[in-house]
Write an enzyme that holds these catalytic residues in place. Structure first.
Site, PDB file in Angstrom:
ATOM      1  N   MET A  81       0.815  -1.216   0.000  1.00 47.91           N
ATOM      2  CA  MET A  81       0.000   0.000   0.000  1.00 47.91           C
ATOM      3  C   MET A  81       0.852   1.271   0.000  1.00 47.91           C
ATOM      4  O   MET A  81       2.046   1.239   0.293  1.00 47.91           O
ATOM      5  CB  MET A  81      -0.915   0.016   1.222  1.00 47.91           C
ATOM      6  CG  MET A  81      -1.955  -1.083   1.236  1.00 47.91           C
ATOM      7  SD  MET A  81      -3.034  -1.005   2.674  1.00 47.91           S
ATOM      8  CE  MET A  81      -4.072   0.410   2.261  1.00 47.91           C
ATOM      9  N   HIS A  82       0.207   2.384  -0.324  1.00 43.77           N
ATOM     10  CA  HIS A  82       0.675   3.754  -0.068  1.00 43.77           C
ATOM     11  C   HIS A  82       1.791   4.266  -0.980  1.00 43.77           C
ATOM     12  O   HIS A  82       2.053   5.463  -1.014  1.00 43.77           O
ATOM     13  CB  HIS A  82       1.147   3.921   1.382  1.00 43.77           C
ATOM     14  CG  HIS A  82       0.251   3.331   2.414  1.00 43.77           C
ATOM     15  ND1 HIS A  82      -1.097   3.595   2.468  1.00 43.77           N
ATOM     16  CD2 HIS A  82       0.519   2.488   3.440  1.00 43.77           C
ATOM     17  CE1 HIS A  82      -1.621   2.952   3.501  1.00 43.77           C
ATOM     18  NE2 HIS A  82      -0.673   2.264   4.087  1.00 43.77           N
ATOM     19  N   ASP A 240      -2.656  -5.109  -0.313  1.00 43.15           N
ATOM     20  CA  ASP A 240      -2.162  -6.413   0.132  1.00 43.15           C
ATOM     21  C   ASP A 240      -2.938  -6.996   1.308  1.00 43.15           C
ATOM     22  O   ASP A 240      -3.308  -8.165   1.315  1.00 43.15           O
ATOM     23  CB  ASP A 240      -0.661  -6.361   0.433  1.00 43.15           C
ATOM     24  CG  ASP A 240      -0.254  -5.222   1.353  1.00 43.15           C
ATOM     25  OD1 ASP A 240      -1.131  -4.477   1.856  1.00 43.15           O
ATOM     26  OD2 ASP A 240       0.961  -5.051   1.563  1.00 43.15           O
TER      27      ASP A 240
END
Length: 506
Positions: A81-82, A240
């Site tokens: 992520m991110h 994820d």
């Protein structure tokens, strides 16, 4: 027989797994890649490495399996992520991706908080401005690399870049978007208010969809590179941990999982958004349409153990190679001989700063109580216990919010270790179970692809068939013994917080 592919784009590597309709693993392939740390607290990767790893692993599993490409109906991608991926007008990568565990954006997060307002930001996005999240990265590039910012035509998250390369189409889905600080969790769309206050053009962001929606099909070029059929559908996939929830069957209220991977996560499914106004744990959209998740993140969980193994356990690594064993199995054997509390040694797992629940990118790893009595295995056990103390602290916050969990699954690499699982059961004081298929995120997005391609009517019905539980670890009488050290663990951060800040200023 019909088959589906799950691609899991992780921080250490990309793993692709081919499953049949029942969730049975047919073949898998993994390719690792580098993580770059150009400065203390920074973490970057080259998105092209992710794409190349995806192509290689898809090609490998098709060759290994001997399955005809015409029988592979769908593909899903899960991803770390991110991370910020920036593309120019030609769809080419402008700079390395700044990752989820990068801590450079402290000042930018302060600016975001000031511009939007802390309470308002949490009210809209369900989360405070955090260094791991994407908005701070965008602001950092705008400030420190204005030439790169001007070149940018589209910003996206890691898995969305790979999906773009596979299908030729831009897009993002809600489970990943809700971890950017730019997403309105109530309206399930990009927040015009936040983007306006940060002066970020909404046209830079992709269109939003649900995880199970179809993004497109494999391009002719990708078909020739991988051996897939151009008719293979690609769903939007999931972040994820949202994918891992699907892959462990955490798709209804009361179910939760703990994962010990590079990071450590507690993930709880919910029918409604529970928001921690202090921002200690995160609220995101689920990969299940119109559902939500509550999630914590310990940045350096398995990473802490891997760091110690790679730097100080060459004997175990070499012996394991000669015995054709996993070096972590040898480490576990040594750690099992060390008593609870590691002879009064406590580890703070803040190697990359920390997110949940302390929200401090300046925090750093600490061995507390180190004594001449301690050897390597005391330190290894203290690392494992310290990681689990962090998880326990996060679970306490989740319980404080009134979120009830009646079933805890263990997943990630740590779930393979009986020692990790028994620590988890004893500290949480609940039964911990695992699933037979240990491919969590890859299975999760394969399930999404199976639903998208019409093989199942819903995510829940697919999970009923494709996810099966196995081992159960029950809590023992060790809970109170662990609690003695846990209470000291919780106190240590507050005692060291000012020193972490001073160290960061040097």
């Amino acid at each position: 027989m019909e088959y589906i592919l799950g691609v899991d784009l992780g921080t250490s590597g990309t793993k692709t797994v081919l499953f049949d309709k029942t969730g049975k693993k047919i073949a898998s392939s993994t390719v690792e890649y580098d993580l770059f740390t150009p400065k203390n607290g920074w973490a970057e990767q080259n998105p092209i490495d992710w794409f190349n790893a995806t192509i290689t692993t898809i090609r490998d599993v098709i060759l290994k399996s001997n399955v005809s490409s015409k029988h592979i109906k769908g593909l899903g991608i899960s991803g770390q992520m991110h991370g910020l991926v920036m593309l120019d007008r030609n769809g080419e990568v402008i700079r390395n991706s700044i990752l989820w565990c990068d801590g450079r954006t402290g000042k930018e997060c302060e600016e975001i908080t000031e511009l939007v307002g802390r309470e308002r930001l949490i009210e809209i996005s369900a989360n405070p401005a955090l260094t791991g999240f994407t908005a701070g990265k965008i602001m950092w590039v705008k400030k420190h690399e204005p030439d790169n910012y001007v070149k940018c035509e589209k910003m996206m998250l890691p898995k969305d870049y790979v999906r773009f390369k596979l299908t030729g189409k831009y897009g993002c889905e809600v489970s990943d978007a809700s971890g950017t600080n730019l997403f309105d969790i109530n309206e399930k769309k990009w927040s015009a208010e936040i983007l306006d206050k940060l002066n970020i053009n909404i046209e830079l962001l992709p269109e939003l969809k649900d995880s199970v929606d179809i993004a497109g099909t494999i391009t002719e070029e990708i078909a020739s590179l991988t051996g897939l059929s151009p008719e293979t559908i690609v769903c939007y996939g999931a972040a994820d941990n949202a994918a891992a929830a699907i892959g462990t069957g955490v798709v209804s209220t009361g179910k939760a999982f703990t994962t010990i991977g590079t990071s450590g996560v507690i993930f709880v499914h919910s029918d409604e958004p529970f928001i921690d106004k202090k921002g200690r744990v995160h609220t995101f959209c689920s990969a299940v349409p119109n559902k939500y998740t509550l999630m914590s993140c310990t940045l350096s969980a398995g990473m802490s153990l891997k760091w110690f193994r790679d730097n100080f356990c060459s004997d175990e690594i070499n012996v394991a190679k000669n015995l054709h064993k996993d070096s972590y199995d040898l480490i576990n054997e040594g750690v099992a001989e060390i008593p609870i509390g590691s002879e009064k040694l406590i580890f703070l797992p803040y190697l990359m700063g920390e997110r949940s629940p302390i929200l401090d990118e300046k925090a750093r790893g600490v061995f507390f109580g180190l004594n001449a009595i301690h050897n390597k295995y005391h330190m290894l056990r203290s690392i494992m216990e310290g990681v689990m103390f962090s998880q326990w602290q996060c679970l306490d916050v989740i319980r404080e919010l009134g979120v009830k969990t009646n079933l805890m699954y263990a997943c990630g690499g740590g779930a393979k270790s009986f020692l990790w699982r028994s620590m988890m059961a004893d500290m949480y004081n609940v039964e911990v179970t695992t699933v037979k298929n240990e491919e969590g995120p890859a299975l999760g997005v394969a399930i999404l692809a199976a639903v998208a391609s019409g093989m199942y009517e819903s995510i829940e019905s697919a999970c009923d068939v494709m996810v099966e539980s196995k081992d159960i670890s029950r809590p023992s009488d060790n809970h109170l013994e662990y609690k003695k050290y846990y209470e000291i663990y919780k106190h240590l951060y507050s005692a060291l917080m000012a020193s972490f800040a001073k160290l960061n200023e040097i």
